[in-house]
Design an enzyme around this catalytic site. Sequence first.
Site, short mmCIF file in Angstrom:
data_model
loop_
_atom_site.label_atom_id
_atom_site.label_comp_id
_atom_site.label_asym_id
_atom_site.label_seq_id
_atom_site.Cartn_x
_atom_site.Cartn_y
_atom_site.Cartn_z
CB ILE A 1 -9.29 -0.52 -7.19
CG1 ILE A 1 -8.02 -1.56 -6.95
CG2 ILE A 1 -9.41 0.21 -8.56
CD1 ILE A 1 -6.92 -0.60 -6.44
CD GLU B 1 -4.53 10.12 -5.51
OE1 GLU B 1 -3.96 9.68 -6.58
OE2 GLU B 1 -5.10 9.08 -4.76
N GLY C 1 0.78 -1.07 -0.10
CA GLY C 1 -0.05 0.07 -0.10
C GLY C 1 0.89 1.08 0.06
CB SER C 2 2.55 2.94 2.79
OG SER C 2 1.29 3.05 3.36
N GLY D 1 -25.41 15.33 19.89
CA GLY D 1 -25.91 14.66 20.89
C GLY D 1 -26.37 13.20 19.98
N GLY D 2 -27.13 12.68 20.86
CA GLY D 2 -27.57 11.37 20.31
C GLY D 2 -28.00 11.39 18.82
CD GLN E 1 -19.76 14.93 22.17
OE1 GLN E 1 -19.57 13.81 21.42
NE2 GLN E 1 -20.23 14.62 23.41
N GLY F 1 -4.64 7.78 -0.63
CA GLY F 1 -3.82 8.84 -1.58
C GLY F 1 -2.50 8.97 -0.51
C1 LIG Z 1 -12.06 3.24 0.51
C2 LIG Z 1 -10.55 3.08 0.14
C3 LIG Z 1 -10.31 3.55 -1.18
C4 LIG Z 1 -9.22 3.41 -1.84
N1 LIG Z 1 -8.99 3.79 -3.30
C5 LIG Z 1 -7.83 3.35 -3.76
C6 LIG Z 1 -7.81 3.32 -5.22
O1 LIG Z 1 -8.77 3.77 -6.03
N2 LIG Z 1 -6.63 2.92 -5.78
C7 LIG Z 1 -5.70 2.52 -5.14
O2 LIG Z 1 -4.49 2.12 -5.85
N3 LIG Z 1 -5.60 2.56 -3.63
C8 LIG Z 1 -6.71 2.95 -3.24
N4 LIG Z 1 -7.10 2.65 -1.96
C9 LIG Z 1 -5.71 2.34 -1.16
C10 LIG Z 1 -4.94 3.49 -0.22
O3 LIG Z 1 -4.26 4.17 -1.00
C11 LIG Z 1 -3.97 2.51 0.67
O4 LIG Z 1 -4.81 2.01 1.73
C12 LIG Z 1 -2.97 3.65 1.34
O5 LIG Z 1 -2.11 3.89 0.45
C13 LIG Z 1 -2.33 2.81 2.88
O6 LIG Z 1 -1.53 1.40 2.38
P1 LIG Z 1 -2.39 0.39 3.11
O7 LIG Z 1 -3.65 0.13 3.24
O8 LIG Z 1 -1.71 -0.84 2.49
O9 LIG Z 1 -1.53 0.38 4.42
P2 LIG Z 1 0.08 0.11 4.91
O10 LIG Z 1 0.88 0.37 3.85
O11 LIG Z 1 -0.03 -1.43 5.24
O12 LIG Z 1 0.23 0.97 6.31
C14 LIG Z 1 -0.42 0.63 7.50
C15 LIG Z 1 0.14 1.73 8.72
O13 LIG Z 1 1.49 1.65 8.45
C16 LIG Z 1 1.85 3.11 8.56
N5 LIG Z 1 3.09 3.16 7.65
C17 LIG Z 1 3.64 2.51 6.38
N6 LIG Z 1 4.81 2.89 6.12
C18 LIG Z 1 5.41 3.70 7.26
C19 LIG Z 1 6.41 4.15 7.36
N7 LIG Z 1 7.54 4.17 6.57
N8 LIG Z 1 6.73 4.94 8.59
C20 LIG Z 1 5.70 5.17 9.45
N9 LIG Z 1 4.41 4.67 9.26
C21 LIG Z 1 4.11 3.70 8.06
C22 LIG Z 1 0.78 3.61 7.52
O14 LIG Z 1 0.57 4.97 7.66
C23 LIG Z 1 -0.50 2.84 8.27
O15 LIG Z 1 -0.87 3.60 9.45
C24 LIG Z 1 -8.07 2.88 -1.21
C25 LIG Z 1 -8.11 2.65 0.21
C26 LIG Z 1 -9.54 2.95 0.81
C27 LIG Z 1 -9.33 2.60 2.45
#
Ligand SMILES: Cc1cc2nc3c(=O)[nH]c(=O)nc-3n(C[C@H](O)[C@H](O)[C@H](O)COP(=O)(O)OP(=O)(O)OC[C@H]3O[C@@H](n4cnc5c(N)ncnc54)[C@H](O)[C@@H]3O)c2cc1C
Lengths: 379, 515
Positions: free
Chosen positions: B159, B243, B133-134, B340-341, B337, B364
Amino acid sequence: MNTNYFTSEHQLFRKSLRDFLDREIVPHIDEWEEKGEIPVSAFNKLGQMGYYGLGFEEKFGGMQTDIFYTIILVEELNKCNSAGTAASLLSHPTLALEHLSKNGSDFLKTKYLEPGIAGEIIGCLAISEPQAGSDVSNIQTKAEEKESYYLINGAKTFITNGVKSDFYVAAVRTGDKGYDGISMMVIDRKSEGVQTNRLKKLGWHASETAEIAFDNVKVPKENLIGEINKGFYYIMEKFELERLILSTGALASAEYALTYGLQYMSEREAFNRPLNKFQELRHRVAQLSAELECLKAFNYQICQALQQKEDVTKECAMTKLLCTEFMDKLSYQVLQFFGGYGYMEEYKAARIFRDSRIGTIGGGTSEIMREIIAKSIIG
Amino acid sequence: MKNYYFNEDHELFRQGLKDFLNKEVVPNIEKWEEEQRIPKEIFKKFGDMGYLGLNYPEKYGGIDADFFYAVVFTEEISKVFSGGFMAAFAVQQFMSSPYLMKHGSDFIKEKYLTKAISGDAICSIAITEPNAGSDVANIRTTAVRDGDYYIVNGSKTFITSGVYGDVLITVVKTNPNEGFNGISLLVIDRNAEGVSATKLKKLGWHASDTAELSFDNVKVPVENLLGEENHGFFYLMDGLQLERLVGAIGGYAGSEAALDYSLQYMSEREAFGRPINKFQVLRHRVAQMASEIESIKYFVYHCCRLHAEGEYVVKECSMAKLLGTELSDKVMYQCLQFFGGYGYMEEYKMARMFRDSRIGTIGGGTSEIMREIIAKMVIDDKSYQKSTQTPIINTKATNGSANGSMNNKTNNQKTTTMSYESTFNTMKEKAESAQPLGSVLKLNFGENRIVIDGTNGANNVTGDDIDANCTVDVSLDDFTSMLNGDLNPMGAFMSGKMKVKGDTGVALKLQTLFS
Ligand SMILES: Cc1cc2nc3c(=O)[nH]c(=O)nc-3n(C[C@H](O)[C@H](O)[C@H](O)COP(=O)(O)OP(=O)(O)OC[C@H]3O[C@@H](n4cnc5c(N)ncnc54)[C@H](O)[C@@H]3O)c2cc1C
Ligand SMILES: Cc1cc2nc3c(=O)[nH]c(=O)nc-3n(C[C@H](O)[C@H](O)[C@H](O)COP(=O)(O)OP(=O)(O)OC[C@H]3O[C@@H](n4cnc5c(N)ncnc54)[C@H](O)[C@@H]3O)c2cc1C
């Protein structure tokens, strides 16, 4: 930061001001902090250089510059590592002279504004009283109208430069209770019946803060500023600029402090690596930088709007609130970066921390800012 | 305080858009949230209005307007009380289709971009994978070249619009031995053989469908490659700036909507014999939030201006995204908040606002990743360069007044200009059968004019030069293009081809005369 607000003339002004401050002010700061005041000669020098004339009428020695020159003066003075020094040197033009320039008669301008701009005499703004701070409408210092003078009795407190100032721009009660009974007048400090006393305080050590007692002080009638019983409105009017100056000062101090903290973090090591490699600290720096950049953009935008004479009462309250609270947060965190050294006077973090704490109180507390904002939004 | 970023034209555009949203979107939100899907027709309606191609060249059906029109668009779609709705449209125009524009060949632009702009194709950007992800450089989905095709295998997750959408801009590894230097972008048809999707259940964003996608030996023609092979990572980093700005706008604009909504409630709800907006702690909370919203909004505008001027503002965009989305979480929590309810009940909108906001600091690029980027730039003096690709998406500065026509038909074969007489007759016919305007509208062609007087219960059309509530200066040429449907009135207005003076509300009604 890339902004549209500063031209190359502004930048040139900033540079020459910086040179001047580094030469004439910065080397003395520690001594002034120790002594608890700034010598009159420092005011004289700023006046001679023309820095006290920014934005004032040319007729009285001023320069009709735009607000961003004033902002530069505020920013650079707040980057000398003594917020007390900045406060003391700035309160003369931005509080006392501002009131004279806006509402004073030509007589008052000739007698006080002109030498004030030249830095030959120093003035201060005296509003707060022992029993009336936030609630300005409740001030009690009385001005009784006599045949050829006003007779003043009462007390002021927390007045910046109150001991050394030559004159006070003071709020006094000329009428009934409430908003509509307040007037502004110039009181000579050397008048008979004026007594001053310097107060001890947490920070802002280079800035002298005074309580003042008025005991049957005679003030000539021509010392009235503007119209009688309009004082409250004059004060409110000037609050916009005053608050912008405080928010600008807070941001400049914040930038200074953060840069200083970053320098230290790049040099100091722990667990065999520089402090600036620890993710936790890095993220705190990132967060603070983001907030700082954000507030700068907001603050400059408001400066521009004020320059264009828009009503920015609400926005000035907002930026004063946000910037001073931000500076408290930042100064707390920067001190933390220094560990034990942060607590020592050898480094600057301690002074930065204690100096910041006045931000959310002076010039209207955070609570009063929120009152103003809430009123303007909710009614 | 006056807003220095928007001019009258932007505000007029905003008004038209709001009207459109109130008519086509707001009444349906509840249903879409319930059904967890936004119907395709609504994309088409947006496309017809020109709303999906704000910064794209006319050649592909775009409007070619300045970037602050995109800011207005994002603000307004963030204020319809459905983060899911906002997400789908933000992805469409700002997070997926820009890659088609910036890096797509003429073939791709013709085939996909024009449809994204017209609303005929719903687009997704597929980066995230179950195990990456990240850390984007770590993705595993592979694309192996086989003759005129790439064979794609792997999976994507989270996605947006991936279930019901049409086009997937998919991030793949073309060189699995490399990290970020082995990444490419492929355009993949959602219904290509071997692509399958599972709809994910989630906390909020209910109107938006979020997919887990699997690619099983999917054959993708090589001409569907965006830009150069193995350059994809840099294209992404580039595209992420927009983005993030959009995320930041969504953050403060959603916050503004929630606060306004709360203020209304607080003025009506009573407790202890007074409206709750009289309690000082609540008032002060409002003041604090309003200040933070205002400051962040102006900061984001500042960043948008830099972006519009073509600067590559990685630090500022990351800061804006971080602050805007964290603000939103705080504001939604506190606004709930105030209720309330009732805040917890679906009867009011706060519950949805609260859960919808929670994704902001994750999608993003998470807040932590934003801080990583900022820290690198502030502490290590790292700087990021724009990938050298042309043409760059149109990011003309505001007030520069767009040039060119606003034709939103792709094959722009201009019909021959009608004479004034025949234009007059056509307008007369159209106006007389339309709803009365209720005011006087003058169309000024320089030499001659058409005046529609709709004050007397009917639209009376003349050529007389009488006083009007609203005057529209336009060339006869452009006006006939509008009549023929070759030129979008909203687009003509945004491009400066049509100048409106007087009561702009009247000009908005012009649209009704054409439909
Ligand atoms: C509703 C929704 C829609 C989305 N739409 C799209 C889309 O259209 N296309 C697409 O490609 N993606 C999409 N995403 C994916 C989104 O971009 C990822 O969820 C995001 O980039 C985080 O990746 P991950 O969920 O794998 O978290 P991870 O990378 O596993 O991270 C988990 C935690 O670890 C932290 N972390 C990770 N690396 C570090 C670091 N180096 N230092 C400190 N902390 C760190 C993160 O900040 C997070 O708190 C979507 C996600 C959601 C929930
Ligand atoms: C170093 C320093 C320099 C100064 N320089 C000057 C100067 O040069 N000239 C000058 O005139 N003054 C000066 N001041 C005074 C300053 O403006 C006042 O301290 C400030 O306005 C607050 O007034 P107060 O101290 O009387 O606090 P109070 O008004 O007594 O307030 C005490 C607390 O109650 C809160 N409070 C008050 N009213 C409300 C309300 N309606 N709702 C909720 N909370 C409320 C306040 O926010 C504060 O937290 C200076 C002060 C200091 C500390």
